[in-house]
Scaffold this active site. Structure first.
Site, PDB file in Angstrom:
ATOM      1  N   ASP A   1     -10.725   2.920   4.705  1.00 48.95           N
ATOM      2  CA  ASP A   1     -11.017   1.483   4.656  1.00 48.95           C
ATOM      3  C   ASP A   1     -12.527   1.236   4.704  1.00 48.95           C
ATOM      4  O   ASP A   1     -12.980   0.112   4.479  1.00 48.95           O
ATOM      5  CB  ASP A   1     -10.343   0.757   5.832  1.00 48.95           C
ATOM      6  CG  ASP A   1      -9.099  -0.001   5.400  1.00 48.95           C
ATOM      7  OD1 ASP A   1      -8.968  -0.285   4.189  1.00 48.95           O
ATOM      8  OD2 ASP A   1      -8.272  -0.327   6.272  1.00 48.95           O
TER       9      ASP A   1
ATOM     10  N   GLN B   1      -4.075  -1.554   9.796  1.00 56.01           N
ATOM     11  CA  GLN B   1      -4.020  -2.900   9.229  1.00 56.01           C
ATOM     12  C   GLN B   1      -4.544  -3.920  10.247  1.00 56.01           C
ATOM     13  O   GLN B   1      -4.076  -3.967  11.379  1.00 56.01           O
ATOM     14  CB  GLN B   1      -2.574  -3.231   8.809  1.00 56.01           C
ATOM     15  CG  GLN B   1      -2.435  -4.525   8.054  1.00 56.01           C
ATOM     16  CD  GLN B   1      -3.145  -4.511   6.688  1.00 56.01           C
ATOM     17  OE1 GLN B   1      -3.071  -3.541   5.945  1.00 56.01           O
ATOM     18  NE2 GLN B   1      -3.851  -5.592   6.383  1.00 56.01           N
TER      19      GLN B   1
ATOM     20  N   LYS C   1       0.843  -1.208   0.000  1.00 58.57           N
ATOM     21  CA  LYS C   1       0.000   0.000   0.000  1.00 58.57           C
ATOM     22  C   LYS C   1       0.882   1.262   0.000  1.00 58.57           C
ATOM     23  O   LYS C   1       0.645   2.208  -0.761  1.00 58.57           O
ATOM     24  CB  LYS C   1      -0.933  -0.010   1.225  1.00 58.57           C
ATOM     25  CG  LYS C   1      -2.037  -1.060   1.111  1.00 58.57           C
ATOM     26  CD  LYS C   1      -2.783  -1.288   2.429  1.00 58.57           C
ATOM     27  CE  LYS C   1      -3.743  -2.471   2.290  1.00 58.57           C
ATOM     28  NZ  LYS C   1      -4.417  -2.818   3.558  1.00 58.57           N
TER      29      LYS C   1
END
Ligand code: NAD
Length: 295
Positions: free
Chosen positions: A119, A96, A52
Site C-alpha cells: 500500500d 484495510q 482486491k
C-alpha cells in the site's frame, strides 16, 4: 471530451500481470501472495477488500484474507502483522483502513515490513518515493499515474491543482506530478480545507485532481475549458432505486464538468479500478524481489 476508462486500463494491467504470473508458474517460481487484513464490518471496506481478493484470483495470485472483530486488541493485530512479516510465503500485506478508534493506524502501518508494504504507506516507502528512489507508491496515486501514462496525457509544464492533502491520495499525487518523470514535471498547487481562493486556483489548472470526499464539490465554473479532470472521490448517495440503497458519485459534478474537459475519469469506473490494478502491480514487484516502482 474523452473518458479515461479505468476499467479498460485496469484490465490491460491485469492481463499483463496474468501473463507474467503464468510465466513465473511455468518456470516453477513463486506465485505472488497478498495478505489482506480487514477489521470490523464497515460496508465500504468489505467491498474494497472483496474486490482486491477477487482480482488476485483473476490473475492467478494467491491471497489470504484475515478478518478480525472490531474489538480486536491493538497488540493482537500487531502480532498478526509481525507473523505475516516473518512468513516467507507472503509477499504483500495490506491493512484495510480505516481501523477502529482504539487502534493506532500509524503504529499498524509502521509495523508492516517495508518490503511487503504494497500500500506504500510505511514512512520508509514514503521517504523513498519523495527522494525519487524505487518505492512502493500508494495504490491510488500510482493508479492515477498509470492512467495518465496509458492515455499519453502530456503533463510536462502543466499546472496541476490537487484538492485534498491526505497521505493516501492528495499529498503523494502532488509529489508524483511534480517529479522529474513522465508523467510528472507539472507545476503543482496543493489545495486543502484552509485554501482561500480554491475556485480561482482551479480555474487556472490544466489538470485537476479532486480527492476531497465531498459529492459534486468541483463544479463547472471551477474548471477551465480543455482541462484534464481526475475524480478520486467515492461518495455514497442514498438512492432508493438501487438494490443497495445507494449510488456512488465522485467529488466532481460530472454531468456539468465533463463537457468542458479534454479528458475526465468517471465515478465509478475511473480511479477506483486503477487503484486495484496498482496494488496488484506493487504485489508483483514485491513477489519478484523488487523494492517497488522504478522511475
Ligand atoms: P481525507 O478525508 O483523508 O482527505 C480529504 C482532504 O480534502 C483533506 O486533506 C482536506 O483538507 C480536504 N478538504 C476537505 N474539505 C475541503 C474543502 N472544503 N476545500 C478544500 N479541501 C478540502 O480523504 P481521502 O482519503 O484523501 O479520500 C478523498 C476521497 O477519495 C474520498 O471520497 C475517498 O472515498 C476517495 N478515495 C478513493 C479511492 C479510489 O480508489 N478511487 C481511494 C482512496 C480514497
Amino acid at each position: 471530451m474523452q473518458i479515461l476508462d479505468g476499467k479498460l486500463v485496469s484490465q490491460a494491467v491485469k492481463d499483463q500481470l496474468a501473463t507474467q504470473v503464468a510465466s513465473l508458474k511455468a518456470q516453477g517460481k513463486k506465485i505472488p501472495h497478498l495478505a489482506a487484513i480487514l477489521v470490523g464490518n464497515n460496508g465500504a471496506s468489505e467491498t474494497y477488500v472483496a474486490s482486491k481478493v477477487k482480482s488476485c484470483a483473476e490473475i492467478g495470485y494467491n491471497s489470504t484474507l484475515l478478518r478480525f472483530e472490531d474489538t480486536i486488541p491493538e497488540k493482537h493485530l500487531l502480532d498478526h502483522i509481525a507473523m505475516l512479516n516473518e512468513n516467507p510465503d507472503i509477499d504483500g500485506i495490506l491493512v484495510q483502513l480505516p481501523l477502529p478508534k482504539h487502534i493506532n493506524e500509524e503504529l499498524v502501518i509502521n509495523t508492516i515490513d517495508p518490503s511487503k508494504d504494497v500500500d506504500g504507506f510505511h514512512p520508509m516507502n514514503v521517504g523513498k518515493m519523495v527522494s525519487g528512489l524505487p518505492a512502493f507508491i500508494p495504490a491510488t496515486p500510482y493508479g492515477i499515474m498509470l492512467i495518465l501514462e496509458h492515455y499519453n496525457i502530456e503533463t510536462r509544464g502543466k499546472h496541476a491543482v490537487v484538492i485534498g492533502r491526505s497521505h493516501i491520495v492528495g499529498t503523494p499525487v502532488s509529489i508524483l506530478l511534480s517529479r522529474n518523470t513522465n508523467p510528472g514535471n507539472c507545476t503543482v498547487t496543493l489545495c486543502h480545507s484552509h485554501t482561500k481562493n480554491l475556485a480561482e486556483l482551479c480555474r487556472q489548472a490544466d489538470i485537476v485532481v479532486a480527492a476531497i470526499g465531498r459529492p459534486n464539490f468541483v463544479t463547472a465554473d471551477m474548471v477551465k475549458e480543455g482541462a484534464v479532470v481526475i475524480d478520486v472521490g467515492i461518495n455514497r448517495m442514498e438512492d432508493a432505486s438501487k438494490k443497495s440503497g445507494f449510488r456512488l458519485v465522485g467529488d466532481v459534478d460530472y454531468a456539468a464538468v465533463a463537457p468542458r474537459c479534454s479528458y475526465i475519469t468517471p465515478v465509478p469506473g475511473g480511479v477506483g479500478p486503477m487503484t486495484i490494478a496498482a496494488l496488484l502491480k506493487n504485489t508483483y514487484l514485491a513477489a519478484t524481489g523488487q523494492r517497488g516502482h522504478q522511475n
